[in-house]
Write an enzyme that holds these catalytic residues in place. Structure first.
Site, PDB file in Angstrom:
ATOM      1  N   GLU A  16      -9.514 -90.498  -2.441  1.00  0.00           N
ATOM      2  CA  GLU A  16      -9.650 -89.460  -3.456  1.00  0.00           C
ATOM      3  C   GLU A  16     -10.632 -88.368  -3.031  1.00  0.00           C
ATOM      4  OE1 GLU A  16      -9.538 -91.151  -7.631  1.00  0.00           O
ATOM      5  OE2 GLU A  16      -9.965 -92.957  -6.476  1.00  0.00           O
ATOM      6  N   LYS A 136      -9.710-103.102 -11.208  1.00  0.00           N
ATOM      7  CA  LYS A 136      -8.805-103.285 -12.338  1.00  0.00           C
ATOM      8  C   LYS A 136      -8.650-104.754 -12.736  1.00  0.00           C
ATOM      9  CE  LYS A 136      -6.071 -99.128 -11.412  1.00  0.00           C
ATOM     10  NZ  LYS A 136      -6.906 -98.611 -10.297  1.00  0.00           N
ATOM     11  N   VAL A 182       2.859-101.813  -9.960  1.00  0.00           N
ATOM     12  CA  VAL A 182       2.023-102.439  -8.939  1.00  0.00           C
ATOM     13  C   VAL A 182       0.941-101.446  -8.534  1.00  0.00           C
ATOM     14  CG1 VAL A 182       1.967-103.558  -6.677  1.00  0.00           C
ATOM     15  CG2 VAL A 182       4.016-103.759  -8.121  1.00  0.00           C
ATOM     16  N   SER A 189      -6.862 -92.192  -9.433  1.00  0.00           N
ATOM     17  CA  SER A 189      -5.968 -91.049  -9.281  1.00  0.00           C
ATOM     18  C   SER A 189      -4.528 -91.462  -9.002  1.00  0.00           C
ATOM     19  CB  SER A 189      -6.466 -90.099  -8.175  1.00  0.00           C
ATOM     20  OG  SER A 189      -7.706 -89.550  -8.525  1.00  0.00           O
ATOM     21  N   SER A 190      -4.169 -92.673  -9.412  1.00  0.00           N
ATOM     22  CA  SER A 190      -2.810 -93.198  -9.273  1.00  0.00           C
ATOM     23  C   SER A 190      -2.357 -93.313  -7.819  1.00  0.00           C
ATOM     24  CB  SER A 190      -1.806 -92.333 -10.059  1.00  0.00           C
ATOM     25  OG  SER A 190      -2.106 -92.348 -11.438  1.00  0.00           O
ATOM     26  N   GLU A 219       1.496-105.210 -13.421  1.00  0.00           N
ATOM     27  CA  GLU A 219       1.458-105.144 -14.879  1.00  0.00           C
ATOM     28  C   GLU A 219       2.864-105.047 -15.456  1.00  0.00           C
ATOM     29  OE1 GLU A 219      -2.670-102.503 -15.207  1.00  0.00           O
ATOM     30  OE2 GLU A 219      -0.716-101.615 -15.640  1.00  0.00           O
ATOM     31  N   VAL A 223       6.472 -99.682 -22.970  1.00  0.00           N
ATOM     32  CA  VAL A 223       7.170 -98.468 -23.391  1.00  0.00           C
ATOM     33  C   VAL A 223       6.346 -97.820 -24.499  1.00  0.00           C
ATOM     34  CG1 VAL A 223       9.282 -97.484 -24.347  1.00  0.00           C
ATOM     35  CG2 VAL A 223       9.405 -99.462 -22.798  1.00  0.00           C
ATOM     36  N   ARG A 225       3.694 -94.035 -25.520  1.00  0.00           N
ATOM     37  CA  ARG A 225       3.116 -92.744 -25.181  1.00  0.00           C
ATOM     38  C   ARG A 225       1.801 -92.951 -24.430  1.00  0.00           C
ATOM     39  NH1 ARG A 225       2.831 -90.315 -31.092  1.00  0.00           N
ATOM     40  NH2 ARG A 225       1.901 -88.506 -30.026  1.00  0.00           N
ATOM     41  N   SER A 323      -8.967 -80.672 -16.172  1.00  0.00           N
ATOM     42  CA  SER A 323      -8.782 -82.116 -16.262  1.00  0.00           C
ATOM     43  C   SER A 323      -8.886 -82.575 -17.709  1.00  0.00           C
ATOM     44  CB  SER A 323      -9.825 -82.850 -15.412  1.00  0.00           C
ATOM     45  OG  SER A 323      -9.666 -82.556 -14.043  1.00  0.00           O
TER      46      SER A 323
END
EC number: 6.3.2.4
Length: 361
Positions: A16, A136, A182, A189-190, A219, A223, A225, A323
């Protein structure tokens, strides 16, 4: 009035690095320079610290160098020392470090431990809060203990991928089903995150995540928002109004966050008042569960039936002017420049509180 010297620290050795440059550049443009005297230090990808380099300079030419420095581990006189014999302003002394660092070696507790050992005030979470917020797997364990609802998950070690994977794949399919996500356990930051819809994609997702970390989290798909809240404070933390992510892609991955401009941030998120209150309570509960300080962004899923699931906490979220973290506070009544000032003041407050506890012992 004498201005306090603040070090803006950015860059780093994680995946990152570039995100950190964007965040630091925004902070430098917005920080109250009538109140603070600013110095910059960039950490190159090879780990060298450079005094005086600016983030926008590295964005244009990553090979540029500033004055090479090290942090003197001198609890009674913390300062930076130039390795090339250069003379630094005020002998390299400063009042506080604002680490605008994302990912491992920046927001995982490692650099915070260095600051603690050197008796340095700094903005953001301490060692424990940073470490729990980054990992995580451990974060989810703490959330479970705190009674926060979250998606079912499994933790996978990289070594498990070096063996025949049928039993592992069967376990994931039986416990979580498809689609599933996964993720590397220790990255933000994904980066390295994939959505797997079948066994072939699951294998690919596990292998990709394993390139970034020895520990992976899988995980169950929720489903719902994507709702985010910003938290500000120390022991008296408060949550902002919620915002909603409408990703341009199937999910809010790195490209959707930083490259594809099709993603939308909806602030405030259109939610019932009782859902907003519940989200704010859970955001503060998550902040306290990991013992975060200063700032965090807490991410949730809200289903059609208004069921809330916590996704994660980020103790040093993206901090550009566009951001979600600063935008949520701006919409909640705290402008960007004032937000930076509050985070610096919270860093000083935390330092005073922790020092008084140490002295009392």
């Amino acid at each position: 009035m004498t201005r306090q010297k603040i070090i803006i620290l950015f860059g780093g050795q994680s995946g990152e690095h570039e995100v950190s440059l964007n965040s630091a550049s925004s902070v430098l443009k917005a920080i109250d320079q009538e109140k603070y005297e600013i110095e910059t230090i960039g950490i190159a990808k090879n780990g060298q610290w450079h005094w005086g380099i600016r983030p926008e300079q590295w964005q244009q030419d990553p090979a540029l160098e500033g004055i090479p420095v090290i942090l003197a581990h001198a609890p009674t006189n913390p300062r930076f020392i130039a390795l090339d014999g250069s003379s630094l302003p005020q002998d390299g002394k400063f009042a506080l470090i604002f680490p605008v660092l994302h990912g491992p070696f920046g927001e995982d507790g490692t650099i915070q431990g260095l600051f603690e050992m050197a008796n340095i005030p700094y903005a953001g979470s301490g060692v424990l809060g940073s470490a729990l917020g980054m990992d995580k797997d451990r974060m989810k364990a703490v959330f479970t203990e705190a009674g926060l609802p979250q998606a079912p998950y499994l933790t996978v070690l990289r070594t498990m991928l070096q063996k025949p994977m049928e039993q592992l794949l069967d376990n994931i399919e039986h416990s979580l089903g498809y689609p599933c996500f996964v993720k590397p356990a220790n990255l933000g930051s994904s980066v390295g995150i994939s959505k797997a819809r079948n066994r072939e994609e699951l294998i690919q997702a596990l292998q990709l995540a394993a390139e970034y970390d020895r520990k992976l989290v899988v995980e169950q798909n929720i489903v719902g928002r994507e709702i985010e809240l910003s938290v500000l404070g120390n022991e008296d933390a408060q949550a902002s109004i919620p915002g909603e992510i409408l990703p341009a892609k199937d999910f809010y991955d790195y490209e959707a966050k930083y490259i594809d401009t099709g993603s939308q941030l909806v602030i405030p998120a259109p939610l019932a008042p009782e859902v907003v209150r519940s989200l704010q309570e859970k955001a503060v509960a998550a902040f306290k569960a990991v013992e975060a300080c200063g700032l965090s962004r807490v991410d949730f899923f809200v289903t059609e039936g208004s069921q809330i699931y916590i996704n994660e906490i980020n103790t040093m979220p993206g901090f550009t002017q566009i951001s979600m973290y600063p935008k949520l506070w701006e919409a909640s009544g705290i402008p960007y420049t004032e937000l930076i000032t509050r985070l610096i003041e919270l860093g000083f407050q935390r330092f005073r509180d922790s020092r008084s506890r140490k002295i009392s012992r």
